[in-house]
Design an enzyme around this catalytic site. Structure first.
Site, PDB file in Angstrom:
ATOM      1  N   GLY A   1      -4.879  -0.122  13.360  1.00 45.55           N
ATOM      2  CA  GLY A   1      -3.495  -0.605  13.339  1.00 45.55           C
ATOM      3  C   GLY A   1      -2.524   0.521  13.048  1.00 45.55           C
ATOM      4  N   GLY A  48       0.368   1.977  10.608  1.00 40.61           N
ATOM      5  CA  GLY A  48       1.028   1.927   9.307  1.00 40.61           C
ATOM      6  C   GLY A  48       2.512   2.206   9.470  1.00 40.61           C
ATOM      7  N   ASP A  60       1.072  -2.923  10.505  1.00 40.83           N
ATOM      8  CA  ASP A  60       1.057  -3.175   9.062  1.00 40.83           C
ATOM      9  C   ASP A  60       2.441  -2.890   8.483  1.00 40.83           C
ATOM     10  OD1 ASP A  60      -0.791  -3.497   6.526  1.00 40.83           O
ATOM     11  OD2 ASP A  60       0.625  -1.869   6.107  1.00 40.83           O
ATOM     12  N   TYR A  68       8.997  -1.392   2.308  1.00 40.62           N
ATOM     13  CA  TYR A  68       9.209  -0.243   3.196  1.00 40.62           C
ATOM     14  C   TYR A  68      10.637  -0.225   3.735  1.00 40.62           C
ATOM     15  CZ  TYR A  68       4.041  -0.233   3.196  1.00 40.62           C
ATOM     16  OH  TYR A  68       2.707  -0.249   2.836  1.00 40.62           O
ATOM     17  N   LYS A 128       3.594  -7.602   3.097  1.00 48.77           N
ATOM     18  CA  LYS A 128       3.187  -7.626   1.678  1.00 48.77           C
ATOM     19  C   LYS A 128       4.315  -8.095   0.776  1.00 48.77           C
ATOM     20  CE  LYS A 128       0.528  -3.582   2.959  1.00 48.77           C
ATOM     21  NZ  LYS A 128       1.438  -2.795   3.803  1.00 48.77           N
ATOM     22  N   HIS A 173       1.140  -6.933  -2.901  1.00 47.17           N
ATOM     23  CA  HIS A 173       1.165  -5.487  -2.676  1.00 47.17           C
ATOM     24  C   HIS A 173       0.488  -4.696  -3.809  1.00 47.17           C
ATOM     25  CE1 HIS A 173       3.708  -2.373  -0.299  1.00 47.17           C
ATOM     26  NE2 HIS A 173       2.600  -1.824  -0.725  1.00 47.17           N
TER      27      HIS A 173
END
Ligand code: A2P
Length: 316
Positions: free
Chosen positions: A16, A18, A43, A48, A77, A110
């Site tokens: 995947g 990131g 992901d 983020y 998350k 998370h």
């Protein structure tokens, strides 16, 4: 592409993309390019701070027929400020609204760390709450409610120790995933054995050593995975780069892996790495490199007077 098959038959591609450290202004192009190249697992995480831009890339990819929603695996998350049971579904709904999706494939806690709601960057002990005040079992009830409400198909955790996972084995839904730092210097062999026994899947984050981490998270002396003699020797033998070898290693171990890139050439190289097969001898040679070395050691959660220590974070 290799994938995990979950009990309900859902399949998650092991490879995947990131998106930690993928900045706004870059992440739209990176995700769209990745989807065009054939990436089918992205992901994400609320912290983020880029999920809205990733959502724009999803919308464009769906509308242009690059990928169908049902053929894409999306993970996100729950941030540390939203651990109270009643905060969980609203946090997930905000992520869905940013990502322009109506469900997630996988939602993770998370960190096993609680920060007071509204605190952006915790500095003092008062900014934190202990796991005695807001237990993981309470957060997990909120996560479970999200599954029943159809907001996410699967739930799991990230940065959890074996001890913390053990305490969750009798939950109505046992975590289906633990996303942890994993690379040849931190192989997590006991975790791998424990999780395979209990049908918990693993995803490797920072598989390339996350060399683009913010300066505050970089130690003065750090081992460089790309310069490791064994890694370079085996990557030379496969005519691939050290980064590709690290990705191939994770997949050859049967774990999911989510290298981050915002560069079209490296995105393609990383995708191609997912089909490199390593020999048993090569895997054995890499197995000897384990140093239990964490690039992300969790020190940033330890503040004078709060309840967190490196010992009770990792339970090691
Ligand atoms: P970039 O985004 O410019 O490609 P991790 O996944 O461990 O967090 O590592 C991400 C870092 O590794 C980023 O600095 C990323 O830079 C870089 N990177 C990603 N893919 C490759 C690759 N194939 N070769 C070298 N560096 C890479």
């Amino acid at each position: 592409m290799e994938s995990y098959r979950f009990r309900n038959n859902d399949q998650m591609p092991l490879f995947g993309l990131g998106t930690w450290k993928s900045e706004k202004g870059q992440v739209f192009d990176a995700v769209l390019e990745a989807l065009k190249q054939g990436y089918r697992h992205i992901d994400c995480a609320a912290i983020y701070m880029n999920e809205d831009e990733i959502g724009e890339a999803f919308t464009k990819a769906f509308s242009e027929g690059i990928v169908k929603r049902e053929d894409l695996w999306v993970t996100s998350k729950l941030w540390n400020t939203e651990h109270q049971r009643e905060y969980v579904a609203p946090a997930l709904k905000k992520t869905l609204s940013d990502l322009n999706l109506d469900y997630l494939d996988l939602y993770l806690i998370h960190w096993p760390v609680v920060i007071r709601q509204g605190v952006l960057s915790p500095k003092s002990a008062d900014d934190f709450q202990s796991l005695a005040e807001v237990p993981i079992s309470e957060t997990w009830l909120g996560m479970t409610e999200c599954v029943h409400a159809g907001l996410t198909r699967h739930i799991g955790v990230s940065n959890f120790s074996i001890k913390k996972l053990e305490q969750m084995l009798s939950e109505e839904i046992v975590p289906e995933m633990n996303q942890i730092e994993m690379h040849p210097l931190l192989q997590q062999k006991e975790m791998l054995a424990f999780c395979s026994e209990h049908h918990i899947r693993l995803t490797a984050y920072s598989p390339l050593g996350s060399r683009d981490r913010p300066a505050g998270l970089v130690k003065a002396t750090e081992p460089d995975l790309f310069e490791n003699n064994v890694i370079t020797k085996i990557s030379d033998a496969h005519s691939c780069s050290p980064a590709q070898l690290l990705i191939a290693w994770a997949i050859n171990r049967g774990t999911a892996v989510i290298p981050k890139s915002v560069n079209p050439v490296r995105l393609q190289q990383n995708l191609e790495a997912a089909s490199i097969t390593l020999s048993g001898d090569e895997m054995e040679e890499i197995a000897l490199l384990d140093k239990r070395y964490r690039y992300l050691d969790g020190n940033f959660w330890i503040v004078e007077g709060n309840s967190y220590t490196l010992e009770n974070l990792w339970d090691e």
